[in-house]
Enzyme design. Structure first.
Site, PDB file in Angstrom:
ATOM      1  N   SER A  50      -2.072 -20.663 -11.494  1.00 29.75           N
ATOM      2  CA  SER A  50      -1.360 -21.551 -10.572  1.00 29.75           C
ATOM      3  C   SER A  50       0.137 -21.308 -10.683  1.00 29.75           C
ATOM      4  O   SER A  50       0.600 -20.554 -11.542  1.00 29.75           O
ATOM      5  CB  SER A  50      -1.681 -23.030 -10.875  1.00 29.75           C
ATOM      6  OG  SER A  50      -1.131 -23.410 -12.127  1.00 29.75           O
ATOM      7  N   ILE A  52       4.018 -20.440 -10.664  1.00 34.82           N
ATOM      8  CA  ILE A  52       4.800 -19.210 -10.673  1.00 34.82           C
ATOM      9  C   ILE A  52       3.970 -18.023 -11.139  1.00 34.82           C
ATOM     10  O   ILE A  52       4.108 -16.906 -10.621  1.00 34.82           O
ATOM     11  CB  ILE A  52       6.061 -19.408 -11.536  1.00 34.82           C
ATOM     12  CG1 ILE A  52       7.035 -20.330 -10.790  1.00 34.82           C
ATOM     13  CG2 ILE A  52       6.734 -18.076 -11.886  1.00 34.82           C
ATOM     14  CD1 ILE A  52       8.167 -20.852 -11.629  1.00 34.82           C
ATOM     15  N   SER A 175      13.534 -21.586 -19.059  1.00 34.19           N
ATOM     16  CA  SER A 175      13.985 -22.715 -18.244  1.00 34.19           C
ATOM     17  C   SER A 175      15.464 -22.948 -18.481  1.00 34.19           C
ATOM     18  O   SER A 175      15.960 -22.751 -19.598  1.00 34.19           O
ATOM     19  CB  SER A 175      13.213 -23.977 -18.615  1.00 34.19           C
ATOM     20  OG  SER A 175      13.839 -25.129 -18.075  1.00 34.19           O
ATOM     21  N   TYR A 201      10.404 -29.306 -25.145  1.00 38.79           N
ATOM     22  CA  TYR A 201      10.207 -28.179 -24.227  1.00 38.79           C
ATOM     23  C   TYR A 201      11.482 -27.353 -24.117  1.00 38.79           C
ATOM     24  O   TYR A 201      11.457 -26.112 -24.171  1.00 38.79           O
ATOM     25  CB  TYR A 201       9.800 -28.731 -22.861  1.00 38.79           C
ATOM     26  CG  TYR A 201       9.614 -27.713 -21.762  1.00 38.79           C
ATOM     27  CD1 TYR A 201       8.425 -27.002 -21.631  1.00 38.79           C
ATOM     28  CD2 TYR A 201      10.627 -27.466 -20.831  1.00 38.79           C
ATOM     29  CE1 TYR A 201       8.253 -26.081 -20.604  1.00 38.79           C
ATOM     30  CE2 TYR A 201      10.460 -26.555 -19.807  1.00 38.79           C
ATOM     31  CZ  TYR A 201       9.272 -25.859 -19.697  1.00 38.79           C
ATOM     32  OH  TYR A 201       9.104 -24.945 -18.685  1.00 38.79           O
ATOM     33  N   LYS A 205      12.210 -23.436 -25.100  1.00 42.02           N
ATOM     34  CA  LYS A 205      12.757 -22.467 -24.156  1.00 42.02           C
ATOM     35  C   LYS A 205      14.014 -21.793 -24.724  1.00 42.02           C
ATOM     36  O   LYS A 205      14.267 -20.615 -24.449  1.00 42.02           O
ATOM     37  CB  LYS A 205      13.034 -23.133 -22.811  1.00 42.02           C
ATOM     38  CG  LYS A 205      11.762 -23.624 -22.115  1.00 42.02           C
ATOM     39  CD  LYS A 205      10.827 -22.456 -21.828  1.00 42.02           C
ATOM     40  CE  LYS A 205       9.486 -22.846 -21.295  1.00 42.02           C
ATOM     41  NZ  LYS A 205       8.628 -21.713 -20.937  1.00 42.02           N
ATOM     42  N   THR A 234       5.767 -26.883  -8.545  1.00 44.26           N
ATOM     43  CA  THR A 234       4.543 -26.337  -9.125  1.00 44.26           C
ATOM     44  C   THR A 234       3.674 -27.482  -9.640  1.00 44.26           C
ATOM     45  O   THR A 234       4.167 -28.583  -9.899  1.00 44.26           O
ATOM     46  CB  THR A 234       4.861 -25.397 -10.298  1.00 44.26           C
ATOM     47  OG1 THR A 234       5.453 -26.175 -11.362  1.00 44.26           O
ATOM     48  CG2 THR A 234       5.826 -24.289  -9.879  1.00 44.26           C
TER      49      THR A 234
END
Length: 322
Positions: A50, A52, A175, A201, A205, A234
């Protein structure tokens, strides 16, 4: 200073990371960069069922590449594979079911893959943002296990295969959130203090950016890059950041727009004319630190991260046969 970093990042994001930012940047793109035939080249994309990952897989398949989809959910992955084959007419699309949060599975998969396939380009796209602290069956915090350790093991395990390939590349989807984080080695699994999934997160990254820079120094025959896709609409954004999605949904990039720089880094000749190890946004290298944000780390900390991840990864390698 965290309030300052967060504010600057969000204001920057409103200007550059949205659909408008992509449309502005794309006026300077050369369409010929990605109008290439990649038949005979092999691409492995994690998290490809799914968002990107799937958008990237579809564009590579359209250009004739052999595409290996690495996905966790078998049912959704089979639907994605069928869609890619149907839309592109490319039959060289292969499915591998692997949970990137499970290091033992990654080692086992990579060992088998090396014996059966060639690989020119690895695209580390799989990721997660779990907003409450969850542990995997191995006792690993789930965000760290997927975003950092999973990326590290998948890349490390496939480096011998990539070293043999012509024009080998590794592209990691990071990100812009990493801009608000300084590398923190004291709590890799976020077990101390309050748990903030968004910041965990972002820390993961930041770690991916450091990994890319370190790999680029160590492996001169492979072109490494890491990128920010902008704020794209997304399934992962909708499920992990519902408030952000509700506020920004009319300004978010499409999945294809988010995937554009991944595709460019994976297939264009122009990408490899730039140095290995850079951070990209909209086909351009961009700084990895905001001005006055104090997110730089000493080189010894970045080297220490590699050592710590190697120690983590080896704990799980020994259970793999052979």
């Amino acid at each position: 200073m965290s309030w300052y970093r967060n504010t600057v990042w969000f204001v920057k994001g409103l200007r550059e990371y949205t659909r408008g930012g992509y449309e502005s940047a794309s006026r300077h793109f050369n369409p010929a960069d990605v109008e290439v035939d990649v038949a005979g080249r092999s691409f492995l994309i994690t998290g490809a069922n799914s968002g990107i990952g799937k958008a990237t897989a579809k564009e590579i398949a359209r250009r004739g590449g052999t595409v290996h989809l690495v996905c966790r959910n078998k049912e959704r992955a089979e639907v994605a594979k069928e869609e890619i084959v149907t839309e592109t007419g490319n039959q060289n699309v292969f499915l591998h079911i692997v949970d990137i949060s499970n290091p033992k599975e990654i080692w086992k998969f990579a060992e088998k893959f090396q014996n059966e396939h060639k690989l020119n380009v690895l695209i580390n796209n799989a990721g997660c943002m779990v907003n409450n602290r969850e542990l995997t069956e191995d006792g690993l915090e789930k965000n760290f296990a997927t975003n950092t350790l999973g990326t590290y093991i998948m890349t490390t395990a496939l480096l011998p295969l990539l070293e043999k390939a012509a024009d080998a590349r590794v592209v990691t989807v990071s990100s812009g959130g990493m801009l608000v984080q300084k590398l923190n080695l004291s709590d890799l699994q976020s077990g101390n203090g309050p748990f903030d999934g968004t910041m965990v997160y972002a820390q993961n990254k930041r770690q991916q950016v450091v990994l890319t820079e370190q790999w680029a120094k160590a492996h001169r025959n492979i072109h490494f890059s890491v990128m920010h896709p902008g704020w794209a609409d997304t399934p992962a954004v909708r499920s992990s950041m519902p408030d952000f999605y509700k506020r920004m949904k009319n300004s978010l990039r499409t999945e294809a727009q988010g995937a554009d720089t991944v595709l460019w880094l994976a297939v264009s000749a122009e990408a490899t004319k730039l140095p290995s190890g850079l951070f990209f946004q909209d086909r351009q290298p961009v700084p990895t630190h905001l001005p006055l944000a104090y997110t730089h780390s000493p080189p010894e900390d970045e080297e220490k991260l590699m050592q710590m991840l190697e120690e983590f990864s080896q704990k799980f390698k020994s259970v793999s046969p052979g």
